[in-house]
Design a protein around this motif. Sequence first.
Motif, PDB file in Angstrom:
ATOM      1  N   VAL A 100      22.695   2.735  18.840  1.00  0.00           N
ATOM      2  CA  VAL A 100      21.142   2.093  19.212  1.00  0.00           C
ATOM      3  C   VAL A 100      20.577   2.634  17.585  1.00  0.00           C
ATOM      4  N   ARG A 101      21.436   3.409  16.784  1.00  0.00           N
ATOM      5  CA  ARG A 101      20.730   3.682  15.209  1.00  0.00           C
ATOM      6  C   ARG A 101      21.035   2.651  14.331  1.00  0.00           C
ATOM      7  N   GLU A 102      22.348   1.532  15.127  1.00  0.00           N
ATOM      8  CA  GLU A 102      23.180   0.858  14.002  1.00  0.00           C
ATOM      9  C   GLU A 102      22.104  -0.773  13.913  1.00  0.00           C
ATOM     10  N   LYS A 103      21.509  -1.177  14.748  1.00  0.00           N
ATOM     11  CA  LYS A 103      20.017  -2.543  14.905  1.00  0.00           C
ATOM     12  C   LYS A 103      19.099  -2.050  14.376  1.00  0.00           C
ATOM     13  N   SER A 104      18.401  -0.303  13.854  1.00  0.00           N
ATOM     14  CA  SER A 104      17.316  -0.394  14.124  1.00  0.00           C
ATOM     15  C   SER A 104      16.381   0.796  13.378  1.00  0.00           C
ATOM     16  N   ASP A 105      15.748   0.747  13.257  1.00  0.00           N
ATOM     17  CA  ASP A 105      14.653   1.790  12.041  1.00  0.00           C
ATOM     18  C   ASP A 105      14.330   2.641  12.204  1.00  0.00           C
ATOM     19  N   GLY A 106      14.590   3.264  14.020  1.00  0.00           N
ATOM     20  CA  GLY A 106      14.672   4.747  14.510  1.00  0.00           C
ATOM     21  C   GLY A 106      14.562   4.630  15.562  1.00  0.00           C
ATOM     22  N   VAL A 107      14.286   6.220  15.662  1.00  0.00           N
ATOM     23  CA  VAL A 107      14.890   6.150  17.559  1.00  0.00           C
ATOM     24  C   VAL A 107      13.250   7.443  18.295  1.00  0.00           C
ATOM     25  N   VAL A 108      12.670   6.916  19.329  1.00  0.00           N
ATOM     26  CA  VAL A 108      11.803   7.908  19.694  1.00  0.00           C
ATOM     27  C   VAL A 108      12.683   7.460  21.354  1.00  0.00           C
ATOM     28  N   CYS A 109      12.710   9.370  21.799  1.00  0.00           N
ATOM     29  CA  CYS A 109      13.000  10.130  22.549  1.00  0.00           C
ATOM     30  C   CYS A 109      11.737  10.558  23.757  1.00  0.00           C
ATOM     31  N   VAL A 110      12.190  10.000  25.213  1.00  0.00           N
ATOM     32  CA  VAL A 110      11.340  10.834  26.015  1.00  0.00           C
ATOM     33  C   VAL A 110      11.898  11.688  26.883  1.00  0.00           C
ATOM     34  N   MET A 111      11.753  12.287  26.960  1.00  0.00           N
ATOM     35  CA  MET A 111      12.850  13.338  27.610  1.00  0.00           C
ATOM     36  C   MET A 111      11.953  14.547  28.715  1.00  0.00           C
ATOM     37  N   SER A 112      12.754  14.469  29.713  1.00  0.00           N
ATOM     38  CA  SER A 112      12.214  14.765  30.926  1.00  0.00           C
ATOM     39  C   SER A 112      11.783  17.060  30.005  1.00  0.00           C
ATOM     40  N   GLY A 113      10.851  17.857  30.328  1.00  0.00           N
ATOM     41  CA  GLY A 113      10.592  18.504  30.289  1.00  0.00           C
ATOM     42  C   GLY A 113      11.250  20.242  30.872  1.00  0.00           C
ATOM     43  N   SER A 114      10.520  21.226  31.502  1.00  0.00           N
ATOM     44  CA  SER A 114      11.651  22.063  32.216  1.00  0.00           C
ATOM     45  C   SER A 114      12.109  21.743  33.098  1.00  0.00           C
ATOM     46  N   PHE A 115      11.681  20.570  34.057  1.00  0.00           N
ATOM     47  CA  PHE A 115      12.701  20.437  35.005  1.00  0.00           C
ATOM     48  C   PHE A 115      13.486  19.054  35.422  1.00  0.00           C
ATOM     49  N   VAL A 116      14.126  18.730  35.373  1.00  0.00           N
ATOM     50  CA  VAL A 116      15.283  17.782  35.448  1.00  0.00           C
ATOM     51  C   VAL A 116      15.133  16.552  37.020  1.00  0.00           C
ATOM     52  N   GLN A 117      15.768  15.265  36.766  1.00  0.00           N
ATOM     53  CA  GLN A 117      15.573  14.316  37.938  1.00  0.00           C
ATOM     54  C   GLN A 117      16.301  15.255  39.101  1.00  0.00           C
ATOM     55  N   ARG A 118      17.514  15.922  38.768  1.00  0.00           N
ATOM     56  CA  ARG A 118      18.090  16.234  39.920  1.00  0.00           C
ATOM     57  C   ARG A 118      17.870  17.074  40.869  1.00  0.00           C
ATOM     58  N   GLY A 119      15.980  17.545  40.473  1.00  0.00           N
ATOM     59  CA  GLY A 119      15.787  18.839  41.465  1.00  0.00           C
ATOM     60  C   GLY A 119      16.353  20.426  40.465  1.00  0.00           C
ATOM     61  N   GLU A 120      16.348  20.296  39.323  1.00  0.00           N
ATOM     62  CA  GLU A 120      17.216  21.380  38.959  1.00  0.00           C
ATOM     63  C   GLU A 120      16.361  21.862  37.799  1.00  0.00           C
ATOM     64  N   PHE A 121      15.677  23.183  37.402  1.00  0.00           N
ATOM     65  CA  PHE A 121      15.479  23.828  36.126  1.00  0.00           C
ATOM     66  C   PHE A 121      16.404  23.086  35.135  1.00  0.00           C
ATOM     67  N   ALA A 122      15.886  22.823  33.653  1.00  0.00           N
ATOM     68  CA  ALA A 122      16.709  22.558  32.226  1.00  0.00           C
ATOM     69  C   ALA A 122      16.987  23.723  31.885  1.00  0.00           C
ATOM     70  N   VAL A 123      18.771  23.925  31.507  1.00  0.00           N
ATOM     71  CA  VAL A 123      19.112  24.676  31.687  1.00  0.00           C
ATOM     72  C   VAL A 123      18.991  25.432  29.541  1.00  0.00           C
ATOM     73  N   TYR A 124      18.433  24.711  29.040  1.00  0.00           N
ATOM     74  CA  TYR A 124      17.324  24.998  28.085  1.00  0.00           C
ATOM     75  C   TYR A 124      16.489  24.412  27.776  1.00  0.00           C
ATOM     76  N   ASP A 125      15.316  25.868  27.704  1.00  0.00           N
ATOM     77  CA  ASP A 125      13.302  25.087  26.754  1.00  0.00           C
ATOM     78  C   ASP A 125      13.831  23.411  26.782  1.00  0.00           C
ATOM     79  N   LYS A 126      12.950  22.692  26.750  1.00  0.00           N
ATOM     80  CA  LYS A 126      11.997  21.760  26.110  1.00  0.00           C
ATOM     81  C   LYS A 126      12.177  21.385  24.657  1.00  0.00           C
ATOM     82  N   PHE A 127      11.456  22.482  24.198  1.00  0.00           N
ATOM     83  CA  PHE A 127      11.502  22.858  22.765  1.00  0.00           C
ATOM     84  C   PHE A 127      12.701  22.953  21.744  1.00  0.00           C
ATOM     85  N   LYS A 128      13.888  23.810  22.541  1.00  0.00           N
ATOM     86  CA  LYS A 128      15.390  23.610  22.132  1.00  0.00           C
ATOM     87  C   LYS A 128      15.801  22.661  22.517  1.00  0.00           C
TER      88      LYS A 128
END
Length: 353
Positions: free
Chosen positions: A23-51
């Motif tokens: 994506v960066r090859e044709k872009s000036d930057g990347v903004v991610c919207v990322m799931s926090g503590s829990f993910v869409q499969r209905g599970e805990f994220a294995v690592y916390d959102k800040f990590k």
Amino acid sequence: MISGIICEFNPLHDGHKYLIDTVREKSDGVVCVMSGSFVQRGEFAVYDKFKRAESALNNGADLVIELPCIYSLMSANGFAKYAVQILEATGIIDEIAFGTECDNMDELKATADKIRSLENEIKDKMKEGLSYPSARKAVVKSDILDTPNNILALEYINATKLPCRAVKRIGKGHDTDDVDYSASAIRKNLSLDEICSIKNCEVAVLAKLRTMCAEDFAKIEDVTEGLENRIVDSVRTSVSLEEIYNKIKTKRYTHSRIRRIILRAYLGITEEYSTDAPYIRILGFNNTGKEFLSRMKKNTVLPIVSRYADIDKLTDNGKKLFELECRCTDLYNLGYKSPLPCGTEQRTKIIIK
């Protein structure tokens, strides 16, 4: 041009790195919207959102924004809708990029249009007892619907007016043994002693479920057509979460949908919280991301939360959602082998690279 990527990075692997780099090859930057503590499969994220945010920044992202748990625990449609809503609300995103098995945008758009035009037929098919994914596949009859990345791509296309870019996924694919390019393969090799998992606090979840009645479960989004009674019966006769999932499962209710319902019940996420995103929560940024933040402050239609003091400036609805996020993080912290205390949501500082 600034590109937006909707992600979970649970955990981040070489395939995610490839997506960001491409994506960066044709872009000036990347903004991610990322799931926090829990993910869409209905599970805990294995690592916390800040990590996970730090890992994203270390691998090419410039700014990471949280997708609150109320939205990350929705079906693909809701997950995509609110993630897109947050990206668009920044006022700086020029395109949405995603990794898919099919990178033919014309074919993806045509399939997305077809699904939208056949919604009534899909609903009719569901009356035969099929789940929405099965009914959609039966009506639309497209191989694109065979993989979760393609399915999410179709949802993103239908949810946004921004241009979209598909990057072909590399590796063996989703849910394979490919530890370089499959998050599920990586998770299988992680020790419960080292990660956050619902398995580490299963008794706590079961205890919460056993205090709930049918009326309580009926307040959870996606609980329809008397499903609350089936859930109560399953909870009362089961001694493990897996047993509960299997007893609730039917052709109409997928495992992922059931896991999301059970997790929302544990967290106390009821339908009353299902509103539009009331703020943009920053998890981390680098120097380029800092410049993006400055532009966001001029263009965004939502308040930006980058420190705990910003909560005081939110609307009542925003404060209510953030309070929910804090409670959910406290419950997430029980998922470690050595549980963490309450209050980490309020104390943890954003990642600055």
